[in-house]
Design an enzyme around this catalytic site. Structure first.
Site, PDB file in Angstrom:
ATOM      1  N   TYR A   1      19.250  22.890  68.765  1.00  0.00           N
ATOM      2  CA  TYR A   1      20.350  23.818  68.423  1.00  0.00           C
ATOM      3  C   TYR A   1      20.100  24.494  67.073  1.00  0.00           C
ATOM      4  O   TYR A   1      20.098  25.727  66.963  1.00  0.00           O
ATOM      5  CB  TYR A   1      21.640  22.989  68.407  1.00  0.00           C
ATOM      6  CG  TYR A   1      22.873  23.647  67.879  1.00  0.00           C
ATOM      7  CD1 TYR A   1      23.312  24.876  68.358  1.00  0.00           C
ATOM      8  CD2 TYR A   1      23.644  23.006  66.890  1.00  0.00           C
ATOM      9  CE1 TYR A   1      24.481  25.457  67.864  1.00  0.00           C
ATOM     10  CE2 TYR A   1      24.803  23.570  66.405  1.00  0.00           C
ATOM     11  CZ  TYR A   1      25.216  24.801  66.897  1.00  0.00           C
ATOM     12  OH  TYR A   1      26.365  25.374  66.416  1.00  0.00           O
TER      13      TYR A   1
ATOM     14  N   THR B   1      12.509  19.997  61.501  1.00  0.00           N
ATOM     15  CA  THR B   1      13.918  19.852  61.912  1.00  0.00           C
ATOM     16  C   THR B   1      14.103  18.745  62.943  1.00  0.00           C
ATOM     17  O   THR B   1      15.214  18.258  63.118  1.00  0.00           O
ATOM     18  CB  THR B   1      14.488  21.170  62.517  1.00  0.00           C
ATOM     19  OG1 THR B   1      14.119  21.261  63.885  1.00  0.00           O
ATOM     20  CG2 THR B   1      14.024  22.402  61.780  1.00  0.00           C
ATOM     21  N   ALA B   2      13.056  18.388  63.680  1.00  0.00           N
ATOM     22  CA  ALA B   2      13.224  17.485  64.833  1.00  0.00           C
ATOM     23  C   ALA B   2      13.721  16.108  64.403  1.00  0.00           C
ATOM     24  O   ALA B   2      13.157  15.487  63.508  1.00  0.00           O
ATOM     25  CB  ALA B   2      11.899  17.341  65.582  1.00  0.00           C
ATOM     26  N   SER B   3      14.772  15.671  65.029  1.00  0.00           N
ATOM     27  CA  SER B   3      15.348  14.346  64.791  1.00  0.00           C
ATOM     28  C   SER B   3      16.539  14.237  65.729  1.00  0.00           C
ATOM     29  O   SER B   3      17.273  15.218  65.879  1.00  0.00           O
ATOM     30  CB  SER B   3      15.840  14.249  63.334  1.00  0.00           C
ATOM     31  OG  SER B   3      16.047  12.919  62.941  1.00  0.00           O
TER      32      SER B   3
ATOM     33  N   TYR C   1      23.463   6.959  62.692  1.00  0.00           N
ATOM     34  CA  TYR C   1      22.834   8.290  62.569  1.00  0.00           C
ATOM     35  C   TYR C   1      22.684   8.649  61.089  1.00  0.00           C
ATOM     36  O   TYR C   1      21.635   9.121  60.645  1.00  0.00           O
ATOM     37  CB  TYR C   1      23.661   9.343  63.329  1.00  0.00           C
ATOM     38  CG  TYR C   1      23.254  10.759  62.969  1.00  0.00           C
ATOM     39  CD1 TYR C   1      22.030  11.282  63.401  1.00  0.00           C
ATOM     40  CD2 TYR C   1      24.075  11.569  62.181  1.00  0.00           C
ATOM     41  CE1 TYR C   1      21.642  12.577  63.043  1.00  0.00           C
ATOM     42  CE2 TYR C   1      23.706  12.857  61.829  1.00  0.00           C
ATOM     43  CZ  TYR C   1      22.484  13.356  62.259  1.00  0.00           C
ATOM     44  OH  TYR C   1      22.099  14.629  61.899  1.00  0.00           O
TER      45      TYR C   1
ATOM     46  N   LYS D   1      19.178   9.406  58.888  1.00  0.00           N
ATOM     47  CA  LYS D   1      18.873  10.606  58.089  1.00  0.00           C
ATOM     48  C   LYS D   1      18.595  10.225  56.633  1.00  0.00           C
ATOM     49  O   LYS D   1      17.764  10.845  55.968  1.00  0.00           O
ATOM     50  CB  LYS D   1      20.030  11.604  58.156  1.00  0.00           C
ATOM     51  CG  LYS D   1      20.294  12.172  59.544  1.00  0.00           C
ATOM     52  CD  LYS D   1      19.099  12.911  60.126  1.00  0.00           C
ATOM     53  CE  LYS D   1      18.816  14.239  59.472  1.00  0.00           C
ATOM     54  NZ  LYS D   1      17.661  14.923  60.132  1.00  0.00           N
TER      55      LYS D   1
ATOM     56  N   PRO E   1      22.490  20.127  55.578  1.00  0.00           N
ATOM     57  CA  PRO E   1      23.654  20.795  56.177  1.00  0.00           C
ATOM     58  C   PRO E   1      24.800  19.816  56.437  1.00  0.00           C
ATOM     59  O   PRO E   1      24.578  18.634  56.694  1.00  0.00           O
ATOM     60  CB  PRO E   1      23.129  21.315  57.527  1.00  0.00           C
ATOM     61  CG  PRO E   1      21.694  20.921  57.606  1.00  0.00           C
ATOM     62  CD  PRO E   1      21.409  19.919  56.544  1.00  0.00           C
TER      63      PRO E   1
END
Ligand code: NAP
Length: 352
Positions: free
Chosen positions: A18, A87-89, A166, A170, A194
């Protein structure tokens, strides 16, 4: 300070996601060549949105096969790139095994991508998509920050594998990225943090957790009311520009909170009501905390999460991103309405 050669390809991990979808769109519109390592380059249905954008842009996209869990699998795609966007995660709230499903791909994936950056001589800068959850674990944590507002100086110290997994994934991934970047000097690390991302994606059927929350606001699951949750929110298109600026601003450094506004779930619902009236079963009130706490397990929430988040102001200071990168934001009320309209158009929510 790094100047990126715009004639060289730019790598984006997680291009099918996304957040990355709008970033790739921005890069292609700028006429750049995008290297997109994806898990399945033969999945034409998943790649069709990116391909359509590429067909109508100055830039070009090239796919490669890679997986966060496969060491060295990003090397080929990184060859010749000055700039890497990682960005992948996975962004999923409900997982069976948090270590396997969240922490391993986030942490080992970041190690994997950055070890490739160490091996591939062309790389000058890595922009990592971290999150505000690497800064704030629970909203209650804000109470201990100056004026109750988090800045780039804070780190999440409250999340664990068992609580807010989660957020934990991160946090450990971003920490690892800083550790690896400090062991060398050829490439620099610029981090984008973000808050909750909303707004129309390039793919109306996205699987990011962003879609799930906005669907819940309009499909009746929250019609009795919403918990008094406070979050930050940012439009996915503004976030794409923020990533772009983080990549191409030579003097960019450190972490950047990218968040348009601090807002409550109820305010998000009110923005939807202002546009769509009572056509959808939007929540119209805040539920008492004790009720949310009692009902938590039956709706998949943990009571500890409710205790430490409901009723506490979640606040971040977004001034660094505005000042140092030149990021600007559209109002969250517009983004949520456009996002919801996309879900209606895709048939994912139906009027009453
Ligand atoms: P998303 O749509 O689910 O995208 C996740 C991406 O990661 C997908 O492209 C996915 O590829 C890829 N991925 C997952 N596991 C992988 C693996 N083992 N190997 C290779 N690729 C893998 O989620 P998103 O919301 O765009 O999130 C993107 C990034 O933004 C994440 O780092 C997330 O933490 C961060 N972020 C998101 C938000 C938000 O509110 N959405 C807020 C802050 C930060 P497939 O297509 O193959 O599944």
């Amino acid at each position: 300070m790094r100047t990126i050669d715009r004639n060289k390809a730019v790598l984006v991990t997680g291009a099918t996601g996304y957040v990355a979808g709008r970033l790739v769109e921005k890069l292609l519109q700028e006429g750049l060549t995008v290297h997109a390592p994806v898990r399945n380059p033969d999945d034409h249905a998943r790649l069709k949105y990116l391909n359509t954008i590429a067909e109508h842009s100055k830039g070009e996209i090239k796919y490669f096969k890679a997986d966060l869990m496969q060491q060295g699998s990003y090397n080929e795609a990184m060859e010749g790139c000055d700039l890497v966007f990682h960005t992948a995660s996975p962004f999923i709230n409900s997982v069976k095994n948090p270590q396997r499903d969240l922490v391993d791909p986030a942490l080992l994936g970041t190690e994997n991508v950055l070890h490739s950056a160490n091996e591939i001589e062309s790389v000058k800068r890595v922009v990592l998509t971290s999150s505000c959850v690497a800064i704030i674990g629970d909203a209650k944590d804000c109470e201990s920050y100056p004026n109750g507002i988090a800045t780039e100086n804070q780190w999440n110290t409250s999340s664990t594998l068992d609580h807010q997994a989660y957020s934990y994934s991160k946090t450990v991934a971003e920490k690892k990225a800083w550790e690896i970047s400090k062991q060398q000097a050829r490439w620099d690390l610029v981090v984008v943090n973000p808050s909750f991302v909303i707004g129309p994606g390039i793919n109306p059927n996205g699987t990011s957790e962003s879609f799930n929350l906005v669907l819940q606001l309009g499909d009746g699951r929250m019609k009795a009311g919403v918990p008094e949750f406070y979050i930050g929110a940012v439009d996915v298109r503004d976030l794409a520009v923020a990533h772009y600026l983080a990549g191409f601003t030579p003097e960019a450094e450190g972490r950047h909170i990218i968040s348009a506004e601090n807002i409550s779930f109820l305010q998000l619902s009110e923005a939807l009501q202002a546009k769509f009236g009572d056509a959808f079963p939007f929540p119209r009130k805040t539920l008492p905390k004790f009720l949310v706490w009692l009902a938590a397990p039956s709706v998949g929430l943990k009571r500890k999460m409710v205790k430490l988040n409901v009723g506490y102001k979640w606040q971040v200071d977004n001034s660094k991103g505005k000042k140092k990168l030149g990021v600007s934001y559209r109002p969250v009320s517009e983004s949520i309405v456009e996002f919801f309209q996309q879900l209606i158009d895709a048939g994912l929510v139906k009027a009453k």
